[in-house]
Write a protein that holds these residues in place. Structure first.
Motif, PDB file in Angstrom:
ATOM      1  N   GLN A 132       0.822  -1.215   0.000  1.00  0.00           N
ATOM      2  CA  GLN A 132       0.000   0.000   0.000  1.00  0.00           C
ATOM      3  C   GLN A 132       0.857   1.266   0.000  1.00  0.00           C
ATOM      4  O   GLN A 132       0.460   2.296  -0.548  1.00  0.00           O
ATOM      5  N   ARG A 141       1.288   5.017 -10.501  1.00  0.00           N
ATOM      6  CA  ARG A 141       0.420   4.547  -9.420  1.00  0.00           C
ATOM      7  C   ARG A 141      -1.009   4.307  -9.929  1.00  0.00           C
ATOM      8  O   ARG A 141      -1.655   3.323  -9.568  1.00  0.00           O
ATOM      9  N   ARG A 155      -6.172  -2.107  -3.960  1.00  0.00           N
ATOM     10  CA  ARG A 155      -5.393  -1.194  -3.141  1.00  0.00           C
ATOM     11  C   ARG A 155      -6.365  -0.145  -2.597  1.00  0.00           C
ATOM     12  O   ARG A 155      -7.109   0.474  -3.362  1.00  0.00           O
ATOM     13  N   GLU A 157      -7.176   2.861  -2.095  1.00  0.00           N
ATOM     14  CA  GLU A 157      -6.739   4.198  -2.456  1.00  0.00           C
ATOM     15  C   GLU A 157      -7.687   4.762  -3.513  1.00  0.00           C
ATOM     16  O   GLU A 157      -8.200   4.026  -4.360  1.00  0.00           O
ATOM     17  N   SER A 158      -7.934   6.048  -3.463  1.00  0.00           N
ATOM     18  CA  SER A 158      -8.843   6.688  -4.395  1.00  0.00           C
ATOM     19  C   SER A 158      -8.165   6.938  -5.737  1.00  0.00           C
ATOM     20  O   SER A 158      -7.177   7.680  -5.819  1.00  0.00           O
TER      21      SER A 158
END
Length: 304
Positions: A132, A141, A155, A157-158
């Motif tokens: 992460q 990314r 993951r 994450e936005s």
């Protein structure tokens, strides 16, 4: 794309895929594919790009189309090179926090080639803090996030937050466009559109409006500079983003690409053919991008 241009664009795709098929041995993984000091950029990267382009071509062409058949054959070749997915599992054990195996695998998974054991192992690693918190440039990314979605990993994450940290996502001053920014913006679009496979949504409206204004002069500048590889990526962007105007592509763009493509179907990255000793290295990516952009463009309009 006009009706008159359609056969020329289709011929660019046909010739480029024929070149890739004729040079498939150069895309093959060597004995160093699992070596700690192996050259990823000359082994896994070309094979992954071959798979990525061919997965998109098969999605955007009907099964009876010869372009589809050639791309499907190359996809099957790429999958065999990975030992039907076994090499991904071995790589994951050797380099558990490397992202390139996931990115290559995701391209094949998009075409239906899957290895459940690799996906399970990668999903386990993806839950770690180490995965992460891996530090990456925003465009990379975003690509890893999207690759994880296709491969069944997640993951926390936005994607929107990551997007807005990329060059394109920040809507920069258009005069700051240069080579590295060009490649960054094309890959942001490819990640958002699943490499041209998603024909709706994906690209926010403000990015679409920005590209409608500035993609034409950027593409024209790259054509004048004979940056053929980046030109083809920008042409693929034009064919991938719904809502761009018809004049987003200069009228002579495809004529200029076709003129520099040689009799074998190869397209140099920049300028002319370059060093004969590095022929494959200087041609494979731009030739694949020519096939990618041409197939997407031909798929926009009526059958050709």
């Amino acid at each position: 794309m006009t009706t008159a241009q359609a056969p020329e664009i289709r011929q660019v795709a046909r010739a480029a895929l024929a070149w890739a098929s004729a040079h498939r041995a150069d895309f093959a993984l060597g004995e160093d594919a699992l070596a700690a000091d192996g050259q990823v950029n000359s082994s896994w990267k070309p094979l992954g790009e071959l798979a990525q382009v061919c997965a998109s071509v098969t999605r955007r062409t009907p099964a009876a189309d010869p372009l589809h058949a050639c791309a499907a054959d190359l996809l099957a070749f790429a999958w065999r090179q990975t030992g039907d997915g076994e090499l991904f599992l071995l790589l994951q054990r050797l380099e558990p926090f490397a992202t390139y195996p996931l990115e290559v695998y995701a391209a094949l998974a998009a075409a239906g080639y899957r290895h459940p054991a690799y996906e399970a192992a990668t999903a386990t690693v993806a839950r770690t803090r180490g995965w992460q918190l891996t530090e990456q440039e925003p465009t990379r990314r975003l690509g890893v996030l999207k690759a994880g979605e296709r491969a069944g990993t997640h993951r926390d994450e936005s994607a929107e937050r990551v997007l807005r940290r990329t060059w394109l996502g920040g809507l920069p001053e258009p005069w700051t466009f240069e080579r590295s920014a060009g490649y960054a913006l094309t890959h942001v679009v490819f990640h958002l559109t699943d490499w041209g496979r998603a024909t709706t949504g994906g690209v926010p409206s403000d990015l679409t409006a920005y590209l409608a204004d500035w993609l034409p002069p950027w593409l024209d500048t790259c054509l004048d500079a004979r940056m053929w590889d980046l030109c083809c990526e920008l042409l693929a962007v034009a064919a991938s983003v719904p809502g761009l105007p018809g004049d987003a592509v200069p009228a002579d763009a495809w004529e200029r690409i076709a003129a520099v493509q040689d009799a074998s179907g190869a397209l140099p990255e920049e300028g002319d053919a370059g060093d004969p000793g590095r022929y494959f290295a200087h041609h494979y990516h731009s030739t694949l991008m020519a096939a990618f952009a041409a197939a997407l463009t031909a798929g926009q309009g009526a059958p050709v």
